[in-house]
Design an enzyme around this catalytic site. Structure first.
Site, PDB file in Angstrom:
ATOM      1  N   LYS A 113       0.884  -1.174   0.000  1.00  0.00           N
ATOM      2  CA  LYS A 113       0.000   0.000   0.000  1.00  0.00           C
ATOM      3  C   LYS A 113       0.919   1.220   0.000  1.00  0.00           C
ATOM      4  CE  LYS A 113      -1.725   2.971   2.135  1.00  0.00           C
ATOM      5  NZ  LYS A 113      -1.542   4.427   1.845  1.00  0.00           N
ATOM      6  N   CYS A 173      13.510  11.126   6.690  1.00  0.00           N
ATOM      7  CA  CYS A 173      13.449  10.703   8.090  1.00  0.00           C
ATOM      8  C   CYS A 173      14.779  10.967   8.777  1.00  0.00           C
ATOM      9  CB  CYS A 173      13.061   9.236   8.177  1.00  0.00           C
ATOM     10  SG  CYS A 173      14.089   8.205   7.157  1.00  0.00           S
ATOM     11  N   GLU A 224       9.332  16.045  15.090  1.00  0.00           N
ATOM     12  CA  GLU A 224       9.791  15.987  13.705  1.00  0.00           C
ATOM     13  C   GLU A 224       8.983  16.978  12.866  1.00  0.00           C
ATOM     14  OE1 GLU A 224       9.079  12.288  11.501  1.00  0.00           O
ATOM     15  OE2 GLU A 224      11.145  12.456  10.787  1.00  0.00           O
ATOM     16  N   GLU A 237      10.302   1.640  10.339  1.00  0.00           N
ATOM     17  CA  GLU A 237      11.327   2.674  10.168  1.00  0.00           C
ATOM     18  C   GLU A 237      10.598   4.003  10.283  1.00  0.00           C
ATOM     19  OE1 GLU A 237      13.178   5.489   8.857  1.00  0.00           O
ATOM     20  OE2 GLU A 237      13.394   4.524   6.879  1.00  0.00           O
ATOM     21  N   GLY A 255       7.263   5.327   7.922  1.00  0.00           N
ATOM     22  CA  GLY A 255       6.382   6.486   8.007  1.00  0.00           C
ATOM     23  C   GLY A 255       6.548   7.152   9.360  1.00  0.00           C
ATOM     24  N   SER A 256       5.505   7.841   9.781  1.00  0.00           N
ATOM     25  CA  SER A 256       5.600   8.606  11.020  1.00  0.00           C
ATOM     26  C   SER A 256       5.570   7.683  12.232  1.00  0.00           C
ATOM     27  CB  SER A 256       4.434   9.584  11.092  1.00  0.00           C
ATOM     28  OG  SER A 256       3.220   8.861  11.152  1.00  0.00           O
ATOM     29  N   THR A 257       6.093   8.186  13.328  1.00  0.00           N
ATOM     30  CA  THR A 257       6.099   7.398  14.559  1.00  0.00           C
ATOM     31  C   THR A 257       4.668   7.139  15.032  1.00  0.00           C
ATOM     32  OG1 THR A 257       8.312   8.094  15.180  1.00  0.00           O
ATOM     33  CG2 THR A 257       6.874   7.419  16.977  1.00  0.00           C
ATOM     34  N   GLY A 289       3.304   4.443  12.908  1.00  0.00           N
ATOM     35  CA  GLY A 289       4.106   3.250  13.207  1.00  0.00           C
ATOM     36  C   GLY A 289       3.642   2.546  14.472  1.00  0.00           C
TER      37      GLY A 289
HETATM   38  P1  ADP Z   1       3.627  10.568   6.724  1.00  0.00           P
HETATM   39  O1  ADP Z   1       2.844  10.951   5.517  1.00  0.00           O
HETATM   40  O2  ADP Z   1       3.946  11.675   7.651  1.00  0.00           O
HETATM   41  O3  ADP Z   1       4.773   9.634   6.446  1.00  0.00           O
HETATM   42  P2  ADP Z   1       2.070   8.403   7.782  1.00  0.00           P
HETATM   43  O4  ADP Z   1       2.994   7.699   8.674  1.00  0.00           O
HETATM   44  O5  ADP Z   1       0.672   8.532   8.242  1.00  0.00           O
HETATM   45  O6  ADP Z   1       2.531   9.840   7.544  1.00  0.00           O
HETATM   46  O7  ADP Z   1       2.069   7.746   6.331  1.00  0.00           O
HETATM   47  C1  ADP Z   1       2.876   6.676   5.913  1.00  0.00           C
HETATM   48  C2  ADP Z   1       2.020   5.613   5.271  1.00  0.00           C
HETATM   49  O8  ADP Z   1       1.146   5.085   6.259  1.00  0.00           O
HETATM   50  C3  ADP Z   1       1.114   6.088   4.133  1.00  0.00           C
HETATM   51  O9  ADP Z   1       1.107   5.094   3.125  1.00  0.00           O
HETATM   52  C4  ADP Z   1      -0.243   6.195   4.806  1.00  0.00           C
HETATM   53  O10 ADP Z   1      -1.331   6.047   3.930  1.00  0.00           O
HETATM   54  C5  ADP Z   1      -0.180   5.029   5.763  1.00  0.00           C
HETATM   55  N1  ADP Z   1      -1.112   5.122   6.900  1.00  0.00           N
HETATM   56  C6  ADP Z   1      -1.667   6.210   7.455  1.00  0.00           C
HETATM   57  N2  ADP Z   1      -2.439   5.868   8.511  1.00  0.00           N
HETATM   58  C7  ADP Z   1      -2.371   4.522   8.627  1.00  0.00           C
HETATM   59  C8  ADP Z   1      -2.920   3.558   9.540  1.00  0.00           C
HETATM   60  N3  ADP Z   1      -3.709   3.924  10.547  1.00  0.00           N
HETATM   61  N4  ADP Z   1      -2.599   2.265   9.370  1.00  0.00           N
HETATM   62  C9  ADP Z   1      -1.769   1.878   8.382  1.00  0.00           C
HETATM   63  N5  ADP Z   1      -1.223   2.731   7.489  1.00  0.00           N
HETATM   64  C10 ADP Z   1      -1.512   4.041   7.596  1.00  0.00           C
END
Ligand code: ADP
Length: 493
Positions: free
Chosen positions: A178, A287, A386, A253, A231-233, A236
Site C-alpha cells: 500500500k 526521516c 519531527e 522505520e 512512516g511517522s512514529t 508506526g
Molecule cells: P507521513 O505521511 O507523515 O509519512 P504516515 O505515517 O501517516 O505519515 O504515512 C505513511 C504511510 O502510512 C502512508 O502510506 C499512509 O497512507 C499510511 N497510513 C496512514 N495511517 C495509517 C494507519 N492507521 N494504518 C496503516 N497505514 C496508515
C-alpha cells in the site's frame, strides 16, 4: 506530460478496478497540476490482493536459489532500464528534485542484485548437539514468513519499497504493497514493468492504493504474516499494535530528530555543507534529516553567520530543472505543518535568522524558504518534534559532555552527525550517541550493504545489509535421531 491518467490497483499481474468508485488525485506539487488518480482501496480490494499473494506464495517459496537470483537480477535490469521514467514519475508525485529521484531510481537495481546474490549463496547450518551422546543430527533452515504487508510513505517511494521488497522476495515471501496516497503511481508502474519485463510470477508483488484507512485494513488483515512499515512514529505505533495483536513480526522505520554536532576542531566549510545536506536537501523531507544542529559555543557565532548566508543562497525552483537545489514541500498540508512549527519556534523564543516564507516568484502554494532557527533550546517543541521540512534548529552546547547529553535527550534515535578533526573525539562521540546511524564528517550517505534503522522511537528492526534478510524469514531447527532408540519418556534430553 499534461495528460491525466486513471490508474487501478495492480493484483495478480493486471490492473484491476476497485470495488469502490472513490478516487484519490495525484498532484504535481510544483504547480498544483492534477495529473493522475488512483482508487481509494476498500477492504475487499485488500482481501483480493492478500488472497492472490497467498496463492502465489505456494509457488514462489519453492523456487530454487538460482531461479530467485535470476528473477531478482531481471528486476534489477528492468529498474536500470526505466530509471529515468521512474525518477520522473516520482518527482511528479512528491516534487523532490529530479536529480535526487532519478539518482535513487538508478541505484535501486543494486538492491535486487545484492539480495538476489544472498538468495543464491545463502546456506543453513548444521549444529553440533550433545543430546543423546551426540546421536542426534540437528540442522537449521530459513523459512519465509508468507505474505508481507508493506506500507510506505511519500518521500522516497520506490527506494523505501525496494528496501522491503528485495529482501522479502529473496527470502521467499510474496508482497502486498500500500503505497502512500500522495505517491501511488510509481509503484503501479513498477508493478507493470515487472510483469512485462521480468520472470517474476504474477501475484508475487501486488499494489493496492488508498489512504491511511486502506493501510489500516492491510495492517489488520489476518492473511498477513509480516508487516513492514516506513512512516511517522504515530502511524508506526498503530502498525506495531496491530502486529502485536496478531503476533506478527514487524519492522518499523519511523521518524527522527537527528542531532548534528559541530565541535571547534571541525572543518567548518565541510560542516556547513554537511548541515545543508542534512536539512535542506530534499526540502528536509527525509526521516534522517539533521534537524537539530548542536554547535559548540566557541564556533557558534561563525557557524550561524556562515550557515545563514548559505541558506539564503539556496536556489529554489522547478524540481525538474537540474540546477534547482530545493523544490517545494510535497503537499499543502505538509506546508502548513512546516509553517506552523516555524511560528511555534518564534513563540517559544527562538529567533528566525532566515526563512519561513513562500518566495513570491514561485508558482503553486508549496514553497518555503530554507529556514534557520537560532537560540533554540532542546526542550522546545521545534527541538523535540519531527517537522519534516527545511527547518534547522540551532542549539548551542558548552562542551562534549553537554553535546552528548543534548544529542541523546530526545525520544528519537535514527541518525546523528559529528563534525570534528579530532579522531579520538570522533570515536568517543559516535560511541556515546544513541542512534542507528552515526556519520562522522559526512551526512546522508547510505549503502545497501550497511544496516539502517532506529534506536528508541525511531523504529524496530533494520533495513539493508545482510541482516535485513532475517527480517523476512524465520529459522527452523530440525532434529533427526540417529540412535534408533527412544528411552525414558519423562525426562527431557
Ligand atoms: P507521513 O505521511 O507523515 O509519512 P504516515 O505515517 O501517516 O505519515 O504515512 C505513511 C504511510 O502510512 C502512508 O502510506 C499512509 O497512507 C499510511 N497510513 C496512514 N495511517 C495509517 C494507519 N492507521 N494504518 C496503516 N497505514 C496508515
Amino acid at each position: 506530460m499534461s495528460s491525466h491518467t486513471e490508474y487501478d490497483h495492480f493484483v495478480d499481474g493486471e490492473f484491476v478496478a476497485s470495488t469502490s468508485t472513490e478516487r484519490i488525485d495525484v498532484v504535481y506539487p510544483y504547480d498544483g497540476e492534477v495529473w493522475a488518480s488512483v482508487p481509494d482501496g476498500t477492504a475487499s480490494d485488500v482481501d483480493r490482493a492478500v488472497a492472490t499473494a497467498r496463492e502465489a506464495f505456494e509457488t514462489w517459496r519453492e523456487t530454487s536459489p538460482s531461479e530467485r537470483r535470476e528473477t531478482l537480477y531481471a528486476v534489477a535490469d528492468a529498474l536500470d532500464d526505466h530509471a529515468e521514467e521512474l525518477g520522473t514519475l516520482e518527482t511528479r508525485q512528491n516534487g523532490k528534485l529530479l536529480r535526487e529521484m532519478e539518482g535513487q531510481a538508478q541505484g535501486l537495481g543494486e538492491w535486487f542484485r545484492y539480495y538476489g546474490s544472498l538468495a543464491e549463496t545463502d546456506r543453513g547450518d548444521t549444529v553440533p548437539v550433545e543430546n543423546k551422546d551426540g546421536q542426534l543430527f540437528n540442522y537449521v533452515t530459513h523459512e519465509p514468513y508468507g505474505v508481507v504487508g508493506a506500507i510506505t510513505p511519500w518521500n522516497s517511494p520506490l527506494m523505501l519499497t525496494t528496501w522491503k521488497l528485495a529482501p522479502a522476495l529473496a527470502a521467499g515471501n510474496t508482497f502486498v504493497h500500500k503505497p502512500s496516497e500522495q505517491t501511488p503511481v510509481s509503484a503501479l508502474r513498477f508493478a507493470e514493468i515487472l510483469r512485462d519485463e521480468t520472470p517474476l510470477p504474477d501475484g508475487v508483488y501486488n499494489v493496492v492504493t488508498g489512504a491511511g484507512e486502506t493501510g489500516a485494513v492491510l495492517t489488520n488483515h489476518d492473511g498477513i504474516n509480516k508487516l513492514a512499515f516506513t512512516g511517522s512514529t504515530a502511524t508506526g505505533r498503530k502498525v506495531g499494535e496491530a502486529a502485536g495483536r496478531a503476533l506478527n513480526p514487524v519492522s518499523l522505520e519511523l521518524g527522527g530528530k537527528s542531532p548534528t554536532v559541530i565541535f571547534p576542531s571541525a572543518d567548518l566549510d565541510n560542516a556547513i555543507n554537511g548541515v545543508v545536506k542534512g536539512i535542506f536537501a530534499a526540502t528536509g523531507q527525509t526521516c534522517l534529516a539533521g534537524s537539530r544542529v548542536l554547535v559548540h559555543e566557541d564556533v557558534r557565532d561563525e557557524f550561524v553567520e556562515r550557515f545563514t548566508e548559505r541558506a539564503q543562497s539556496v536556489e529554489l525552483g522547478d524540481p525538474m530543472d537540474r540546477d534547482t537545489q530545493m523544490g517545494p514541500v510535497a503537499f499543502r498540508d505538509q506546508w502548513e505543518k512546516v509553517r506552523h512549527y516555524i511560528d511555534l519556534g518564534a513563540e517559544e523564543g527562538a529567533e528566525i535568522a532566515f526563512g519561513g516564507d513562500q518566495p513570491d516568484d514561485l508558482p503553486g502554494d508549496c514553497f518555503i524558504q530554507p529556514t534557520v532557527l537560532v537560540d533554540v533550546e532542546n526542550h522546545m517543541q521545534v527541538a523535540r518534534e519531527e517537522i519534516f521540512g527545511p527547518v534547522a534548529s540551532i542549539i548551542t552546547v558548552e562542551d562534549e559532555a553537554d553535546a552528548i547529553e543534548t544529542a541523546n535527550d530526545t525520544d528519537f534515535g535514527l541518525a546523528a552527525g559529528v563534525w570534528t578533526e579530532d579522531m579520538r573525539q570522533a570515536h568517543r562521540v559516535a560511541g556515546a550517541i544513541d542512534a542507528g546511524t552515526v556519520w562522522v564528517n559526512e551526512y546522508r550517505t547510505i549503502s545497501l550493504r550497511s544496516p539502517f534503522g532506529g534506536f528508541k522511537d525511531s523504529g524496530l528492526g533494520r533495513e539493508n545489509g545482510a541482516e535485513a534478510l532475517n527480517e523476512y524469514r524465520q529459522s527452523k531447527s530440525v532434529w533427526i535421531d540417529l540412535s534408533g532408540e527412544v528411552d525414558d519418556p519423562f525426562t527431557m534430553g
